[in-house]
Design a protein around this motif. Structure first.
Motif, short mmCIF file in Angstrom:
data_model
loop_
_atom_site.label_atom_id
_atom_site.label_comp_id
_atom_site.label_asym_id
_atom_site.label_seq_id
_atom_site.Cartn_x
_atom_site.Cartn_y
_atom_site.Cartn_z
N PRO A 17 -36.75 -58.13 47.77
CA PRO A 17 -35.45 -58.83 47.73
C PRO A 17 -35.61 -60.27 47.25
O PRO A 17 -36.63 -60.90 47.46
N LEU A 18 -34.57 -60.75 46.59
CA LEU A 18 -34.52 -62.16 46.23
C LEU A 18 -34.48 -62.97 47.51
O LEU A 18 -33.63 -62.75 48.38
N ALA A 19 -35.41 -63.90 47.68
CA ALA A 19 -35.48 -64.70 48.90
C ALA A 19 -34.97 -66.10 48.61
O ALA A 19 -35.50 -66.80 47.75
N ALA A 36 -28.55 -64.27 39.00
CA ALA A 36 -29.38 -63.24 38.37
C ALA A 36 -29.13 -61.86 38.95
O ALA A 36 -29.55 -60.85 38.37
N LEU A 37 -28.48 -61.79 40.11
CA LEU A 37 -28.22 -60.49 40.72
C LEU A 37 -27.17 -59.74 39.91
O LEU A 37 -26.21 -60.32 39.41
N PRO A 38 -27.31 -58.42 39.78
CA PRO A 38 -26.27 -57.64 39.12
C PRO A 38 -24.94 -57.80 39.86
O PRO A 38 -24.91 -57.95 41.08
N LYS A 39 -23.85 -57.79 39.14
CA LYS A 39 -22.54 -57.96 39.74
C LYS A 39 -21.91 -56.59 40.03
O LYS A 39 -22.26 -55.59 39.42
N GLY A 40 -20.98 -56.58 40.94
CA GLY A 40 -20.27 -55.36 41.25
C GLY A 40 -20.44 -54.95 42.69
O GLY A 40 -21.35 -55.39 43.40
N HIS A 67 -29.76 -57.22 48.00
CA HIS A 67 -31.06 -57.67 47.51
C HIS A 67 -31.24 -59.18 47.59
O HIS A 67 -32.00 -59.76 46.81
N ALA A 68 -30.57 -59.83 48.53
CA ALA A 68 -30.76 -61.26 48.75
C ALA A 68 -30.95 -61.50 50.24
O ALA A 68 -30.11 -61.10 51.04
N LYS A 69 -32.06 -62.13 50.60
CA LYS A 69 -32.36 -62.44 51.99
C LYS A 69 -32.48 -63.95 52.14
O LYS A 69 -32.88 -64.67 51.21
#
Length: 499
Positions: A17-19, A36-40, A67-69
């Motif tokens: 995950p994106l930290a 940078a994370l995909p949207k939706g 995917h973000a912590k």
């Protein structure tokens, strides 16, 4: 709590995950890594949405994105944890009594003076980049203590106190303190319609989501500060985990009553119950765990969350507490458990400030999170200067205030960041119901519109109005993250609907 990106290694394995790493310095916040994370909607975490409905915040280290912590500040005890497993367990354990040091220190007055010096230095360091800072002066103990330090190192500050409802009694004290210290003071009276419209205006720019019960108050305040040419915000959040949370008799009662016993929702609609906040609140305790009842506010039950989300998901949210169970079980008293609950809540509560300040592009200072001050409070201050043997809270803070003022009425009742949830429901029901209908077409919270229709006549009771508040905060943010965004805004803002 500056935020930096921890770049995942290049590998054929699934990316971690994106930290977003949070550190003590909060003057330079950067959430751009989220771009940078995909949207939706597929990137949103339904368990985190259940967290918001059940507790008004997302359990750390998770965020509303799958995917973000969020990686919290380093463990004060000195141990290190891997970024791949960024949880609060070690930090919470370090705050327990067994980790505290109680060395022989100079007399009480010397201790107070050292605290004052550290707090002054913390204010000075965290506001160094601000030319026209405003201080969120709630009128409570923490903000009064900070106002004393701020008047010494930042006499140019403007204090602002939020009057959120008739239950509060700290406004007069806050205003008197500011004037005695020679500080400018302003008051912002809660207008729930205005606050909500201001929230909707900045929702698209808010990087993450929290449903903190002070969220709309915070947006209202920071928008007002920005409109008056303020270039920075000072917040006195962050001290409860150091000074402790003494247990009162009602917490003993809660421990007995909280049995996670599901009750039929029709029970809350009986005539003698639906009009009484206190009866509804008491019955809600039966459905909750004792630890989660320490979190503030009236929230949705697990049954209601499953109905709102349209699938059995509340149990997964409840399981997120498991990572904290070792620290909870090690706590030797209800007071220590309340302290741990405060640590979890405060870790999430910073979001209302961080996300709002980011959206409105104002720097934000948390002097109580200054590393030097925090280290001293956690390791060098004797326990009886934090909470007295008789249960008196924040002893050191009280002594610091007493060196300047006597007999302030700030201890009678908490409150200057309360919000008129009943007024919000009265003024913006149709707007939020439209959000619920839009969300249903997008696959979000398909049961929200039905809940609103079933409870429309009960929203004069703040028990139900608090739940309305959670939907009012959560729904528009979710709609703004659909692809393409769907945000149906009425009541005072320009109507926009992109489908």
């Amino acid at each position: 709590m500056a935020v930096e990106t921890v770049a995942p290694p290049v590998s054929m394995e699934p990316s971690p995950p994106l930290a977003l790493r949070a550190r003590n310095d909060t003057r330079d916040i950067d959430f751009s890594a989220l771009d940078a994370l995909p949207k939706g909607s597929m990137e949103l975490d339904p368990v985190s949405i259940a967290d918001l409905l059940r507790n008004a915040f997302v359990y750390p280290p998770h965020s509303v994105y799958r995917h973000a912590k969020l990686v919290l500040p380093g463990d004060p005890s000195g141990s290190k944890r891997q970024d791949e497993d960024p949880v609060l367990h070690a930090t919470l354990a370090s705050w327990a009594a067994s980790f505290r040091q109680t060395p022989s220190l100079p007399g009480s007055q010397a201790l107070v003076e050292h605290y004052h010096q550290l707090l002054c230095a913390a204010v000075e360091r965290t506001t160094a980049s601000m030319q026209r800072p405003w201080f969120l002066q709630s009128g409570g103990k923490d903000s009064t203590s900070m106002a004393i330090a701020t008047s010494e190192v930042r006499p140019d500050v403007t204090c602002i106190t939020y009057l959120g409802g008739r239950e509060e009694n700290e406004l007069a004290s806050a205003k008197w303190v500011a004037h005695q210290l020679g500080l400018c003071h302003e008051t912002l009276v809660c207008n729930p319609g205005r606050a909500y419209d201001r929230y909707l205006a900045c929702v698209p720019q808010m990087p993450l989501l929290t449903a903190d019960f002070a969220m709309l108050s915070y947006v209202d305040l920071v928008t007002e500060i920005r409109a008056n040419d303020g270039d920075g915000v000072i917040d006195a959040l962050g001290s409860d985990v150091y000074f402790g949370m003494p247990a009162r008799w009602r917490h003993l009662v809660i421990r007995v009553l909280a049995q996670r016993f599901p009750l039929p929702t029709v029970l809350f609609k009986l005539w003698g119950i639906r009009h009484s906040f206190h009866l509804c609140y008491a019955l809600s305790i039966l459905q909750m765990s004792a630890f989660e009842r320490f979190y503030p506010g009236s929230r949705f039950s697990d049954q209601e969350v499953d109905a709102l989300v349209g699938e059995p998901i509340a149990a997964q949210s409840r399981q997120r507490l498991n990572v904290f169970l070792p620290a909870i079980h090690a706590a030797g008293s209800i007071a220590e458990r309340r302290r741990l609950a405060a640590a979890i809540v405060e870790a999430a509560s910073f979001g209302k400030g961080l996300y709002t300040a980011n959206a409105l592009q104002l720097p934000l200072a948390y002097p109580y999170c200054d590393a030097r001050l925090a280290e001293w409070l956690m390791h060098d201050v004797p326990d009886d200067q934090l909470v007295a043997p008789d249960g008196t809270s924040k002893v050191l803070v009280r002594k610091h205030i007493a060196r300047s003022f006597e007999n302030l009425p700030y201890v009678k009742k908490k409150g200057c960041f309360r919000f008129d949830v009943c007024g919000l429901a009265r003024l913006r029901f149709d707007c939020v119901r439209q959000f619920a209908l839009d969300a249903k077409t997008q696959g979000f919270l398909p049961g929200a519109a039905a809940w609103l229709d079933a409870h429309r006549m009960h929203l004069g009771n703040k028990y139900f109005a608090s739940k309305f508040y959670l939907l009012a905060v959560v729904l528009p943010w979710l709609l703004s993250r659909t692809q393409p965004p769907v945000l149906h805004v009425t009541h005072g803002l320009q109507r926009e609907r992109r489908v």
